[in-house]
Design a protein around this motif. Structure first.
Motif, PDB file in Angstrom:
ATOM      1  N   VAL A  45      -5.264  -2.825   0.406  1.00 61.97           N
ATOM      2  CA  VAL A  45      -4.977  -3.001  -1.023  1.00 61.97           C
ATOM      3  C   VAL A  45      -5.951  -4.009  -1.662  1.00 61.97           C
ATOM      4  O   VAL A  45      -6.223  -3.954  -2.860  1.00 61.97           O
ATOM      5  CB  VAL A  45      -3.499  -3.436  -1.213  1.00 61.97           C
ATOM      6  CG1 VAL A  45      -3.171  -3.670  -2.681  1.00 61.97           C
ATOM      7  CG2 VAL A  45      -2.549  -2.384  -0.641  1.00 61.97           C
ATOM      8  N   GLY A  56      -6.816  -6.634   3.766  1.00 61.16           N
ATOM      9  CA  GLY A  56      -6.055  -5.402   3.956  1.00 61.16           C
ATOM     10  C   GLY A  56      -6.491  -4.380   2.922  1.00 61.16           C
ATOM     11  O   GLY A  56      -7.154  -4.725   1.935  1.00 61.16           O
ATOM     12  N   PHE A  97       1.879   1.935  -3.467  1.00 65.47           N
ATOM     13  CA  PHE A  97       0.779   2.613  -4.184  1.00 65.47           C
ATOM     14  C   PHE A  97       0.793   4.104  -3.831  1.00 65.47           C
ATOM     15  O   PHE A  97       0.672   4.956  -4.705  1.00 65.47           O
ATOM     16  CB  PHE A  97      -0.577   2.010  -3.779  1.00 65.47           C
ATOM     17  CG  PHE A  97      -1.048   0.890  -4.672  1.00 65.47           C
ATOM     18  CD1 PHE A  97      -1.785   1.159  -5.817  1.00 65.47           C
ATOM     19  CD2 PHE A  97      -0.769  -0.433  -4.373  1.00 65.47           C
ATOM     20  CE1 PHE A  97      -2.240   0.140  -6.643  1.00 65.47           C
ATOM     21  CE2 PHE A  97      -1.210  -1.472  -5.189  1.00 65.47           C
ATOM     22  CZ  PHE A  97      -1.942  -1.187  -6.323  1.00 65.47           C
ATOM     23  N   ASP A  98       0.937   4.408  -2.541  1.00 60.20           N
ATOM     24  CA  ASP A  98       0.889   5.811  -2.104  1.00 60.20           C
ATOM     25  C   ASP A  98       2.072   6.609  -2.674  1.00 60.20           C
ATOM     26  O   ASP A  98       1.905   7.740  -3.130  1.00 60.20           O
ATOM     27  CB  ASP A  98       0.875   5.885  -0.566  1.00 60.20           C
ATOM     28  CG  ASP A  98      -0.397   5.264   0.017  1.00 60.20           C
ATOM     29  OD1 ASP A  98      -1.430   5.254  -0.682  1.00 60.20           O
ATOM     30  OD2 ASP A  98      -0.361   4.779   1.162  1.00 60.20           O
ATOM     31  N   THR A 110     -10.405  -2.396   3.992  1.00 66.25           N
ATOM     32  CA  THR A 110      -9.726  -1.254   4.612  1.00 66.25           C
ATOM     33  C   THR A 110     -10.104  -1.246   6.097  1.00 66.25           C
ATOM     34  O   THR A 110     -10.999  -1.987   6.520  1.00 66.25           O
ATOM     35  CB  THR A 110     -10.145   0.073   3.917  1.00 66.25           C
ATOM     36  OG1 THR A 110     -11.548   0.084   3.792  1.00 66.25           O
ATOM     37  CG2 THR A 110      -9.526   0.213   2.545  1.00 66.25           C
ATOM     38  N   ASN A 133      -8.886  -3.239  -4.074  1.00 70.43           N
ATOM     39  CA  ASN A 133      -8.643  -2.949  -5.489  1.00 70.43           C
ATOM     40  C   ASN A 133      -9.290  -4.011  -6.400  1.00 70.43           C
ATOM     41  O   ASN A 133      -8.908  -5.183  -6.382  1.00 70.43           O
ATOM     42  CB  ASN A 133      -7.114  -2.908  -5.697  1.00 70.43           C
ATOM     43  CG  ASN A 133      -6.715  -2.506  -7.089  1.00 70.43           C
ATOM     44  OD1 ASN A 133      -7.075  -3.165  -8.052  1.00 70.43           O
ATOM     45  ND2 ASN A 133      -5.974  -1.419  -7.190  1.00 70.43           N
ATOM     46  N   GLY A 168       0.825  -1.216   0.000  1.00 70.90           N
ATOM     47  CA  GLY A 168       0.000   0.000   0.000  1.00 70.90           C
ATOM     48  C   GLY A 168       0.853   1.256   0.000  1.00 70.90           C
ATOM     49  O   GLY A 168       0.510   2.261  -0.644  1.00 70.90           O
TER      50      GLY A 168
HETATM   51  O1  KG4 Z   1      -5.647  -1.639   5.702  1.00 72.84           O
HETATM   52  P1  KG4 Z   1      -5.572  -0.168   5.511  1.00 72.84           P
HETATM   53  O2  KG4 Z   1      -6.871   0.588   5.441  1.00 72.84           O
HETATM   54  O3  KG4 Z   1      -4.706   0.496   6.625  1.00 72.84           O
HETATM   55  C1  KG4 Z   1      -3.551  -0.094   7.143  1.00 72.84           C
HETATM   56  O4  KG4 Z   1      -3.696  -0.964   8.046  1.00 72.84           O
HETATM   57  O5  KG4 Z   1      -2.462   0.254   6.606  1.00 72.84           O
HETATM   58  O6  KG4 Z   1      -4.723   0.068   4.180  1.00 72.84           O
HETATM   59  C2  KG4 Z   1      -4.448   1.345   3.676  1.00 72.84           C
HETATM   60  C3  KG4 Z   1      -3.666   1.187   2.365  1.00 72.84           C
HETATM   61  C4  KG4 Z   1      -3.197   2.510   1.771  1.00 72.84           C
HETATM   62  O7  KG4 Z   1      -1.827   2.404   1.435  1.00 72.84           O
HETATM   63  C5  KG4 Z   1      -4.056   2.655   0.527  1.00 72.84           C
HETATM   64  O8  KG4 Z   1      -3.426   3.339  -0.538  1.00 72.84           O
HETATM   65  C6  KG4 Z   1      -4.325   1.206   0.165  1.00 72.84           C
HETATM   66  O9  KG4 Z   1      -4.499   0.541   1.406  1.00 72.84           O
HETATM   67  N1  KG4 Z   1      -5.558   1.079  -0.623  1.00 72.84           N
HETATM   68  C7  KG4 Z   1      -5.561   0.609  -1.879  1.00 72.84           C
HETATM   69  C8  KG4 Z   1      -6.908   0.735  -2.331  1.00 72.84           C
HETATM   70  N2  KG4 Z   1      -7.663   1.249  -1.307  1.00 72.84           N
HETATM   71  C9  KG4 Z   1      -6.816   1.439  -0.272  1.00 72.84           C
HETATM   72  N3  KG4 Z   1      -4.579   0.134  -2.660  1.00 72.84           N
HETATM   73  C10 KG4 Z   1      -4.905  -0.241  -3.901  1.00 72.84           C
HETATM   74  N4  KG4 Z   1      -6.151  -0.115  -4.424  1.00 72.84           N
HETATM   75  C11 KG4 Z   1      -7.184   0.349  -3.676  1.00 72.84           C
HETATM   76  N5  KG4 Z   1      -8.402   0.459  -4.195  1.00 72.84           N
END
Ligand code: KG4
Ligand code: ZN
Length: 359
Positions: A281, A279, A173-174, A319, A284, A170
């Protein structure tokens, strides 16, 4: 006290480890109500999560969510039999806000307070599905802070098979989103931009082939170099939208190939038949589709390869959310995997294998 004999078991769950404040109420493992208040709008202008701001916003939001979720669940506070809360890993200040609310409530209601590991929560998110996974299975946990392949042998019996040696998926991606001018959080922005892109335009690396560990920093650097080369060649920042879409699509394809290859390897090595994809990601749709067709492709049966099953929670449960925290607490109670502790405190660096604790 035997926590497993209380019926019905009504768990009030709280999550505040990063930038989502979330509350859920579950009765015997069924979700009665849940809500998530995302702080993304406020962190966006800083290009990432501001820890101090996150703590302040949790303090404001949790009480409001609590009232709303209790009303939606249609129960009173006296019906609650357990309070569950994330105690790590995550941002220390953010975790503290949730823990303070949870402890106060548990103390007032005279019920046990259960500390839940956020990473284990992401695994238990899959138990929100109508057909939950069956042990043993493999979880591909991909979030903003972690990238892991986990052998889930039984309730709270987890072994890390592989993990990222540098950036989390993730996080990649960011960071890539920032390079191509897309806003935080990068995951949803890249997914959207990639729809109009051609994933064949750039050939980005698929690192650490044949191994269960991950590395995303080389991929991030390759994207940066490709973008700089195109900008230099074109010398016209105005013509970037096509390139942004192609980079986003090509990057996503490289991530998909990497996740698929390592997941198949983990499944074959463990002999497990099911993969849980969880998680942030895992929200997606492109990655979900690619994994599904790679794992569940019927032609593999003909070619002598095993057909696997992919289990992906609803995107809102991928998420951060409190349903997964409530579910982990529920299964810890019924599988008798709660460890009694004298004091419940936050553990920002909590390891995956540290389970649920109770005071
Ligand atoms: O699980 P999460 O909500 O929080 C943590 O525990 O880290 O994950 C957040 C991460 C971020 O890096 C965000 O860019 C990624 O999940 N993320 C995605 C998508 N939605 C959230 N990555 C890829 N595609 C998505 N649609
Ligand atoms: Zn998370």
């Amino acid at each position: 006290m035997r926590y497993d004999v209380i019926m019905p078991r009504v768990i009030l769950a709280i999550e505040s480890s990063c930038d989502e404040s979330a509350v859920a109420v579950l009765r015997d493992g069924d979700v009665l109500a849940h809500q998530i208040a995302s702080q993304i709008k406020w962190h966006k202008k800083f290009g990432g999560v501001m820890p101090e701001l996150a703590s302040r916003m949790h303090t404001e939001k949790l009480n409001i969510l609590l009232g709303d979720v209790m009303a939606a669940a249609g129960i009173g506070f006296s019906d609650i039999t357990h309070v569950a809360v994330t105690y790590g890993p995550g941002l220390e200040g953010a975790l503290l806000t949730g823990l303070a609310v949870a402890k106060t409530l548990a103390c007032q209601l005279k019920v046990p307070c259960i500390g839940v590991n956020h990473l284990q929560g992401h695994i238990y998110a899959a138990f929100s599905e109508t057909v939950p996974p069956e042990f043993p299975f493999v979880t591909l946990l991909v979030s903003g802070g972690h990238t892991m392949l986990i052998h889930c042998k039984g309730h709270f019996d987890f072994e890390i098979l592989g993990q990222s040696r540098d950036d989390a998926c993730g996080e990649a991606f960011d960071k890539v989103a920032r390079v191509i001018g897309l806003s935080y959080p990068g995951g949803p922005a890249i997914e959207k931009a990639a729809v109009d892109g051609n994933e064949q335009v750039f050939r980005f690396p698929r690192a650490m082939k044949g191994q269960l560990d991950f590395s995303f920093s080389g991929l991030k650097t390759a994207v940066k170099q490709a973008v700089e080369a195109v900008r230099e060649e074109r010398g016209d920042p105005g013509s970037e939208s096509g390139m942004t879409a192609d980079v986003a699509a090509s990057f996503q394809a490289a991530v998909a190939d990497t996740l698929i290859q390592k997941s198949l390897l983990a499944l074959r090595q463990t002999g497990a038949r099911q993969l849980v994809f969880s998680g942030g990601v895992a929200a997606n749709a492109y990655l979900r589709d690619r994994l599904k067709s790679a794992l569940e492709d019927g032609s593999r049966i003909k070619s002598g390869m095993t057909n696997f099953k992919l289990i992906v929670p609803n995107p809102s449960i991928c998420t951060d959310n409190a349903v997964m925290i409530g579910l982990a607490a529920h299964y810890a109670i019924i599988s008798e995997r709660l460890t009694s502790v004298e004091r419940l405190s936050v553990k920002p660096g909590l390891a995956l294998t540290e389970g649920c604790v109770v005071v």
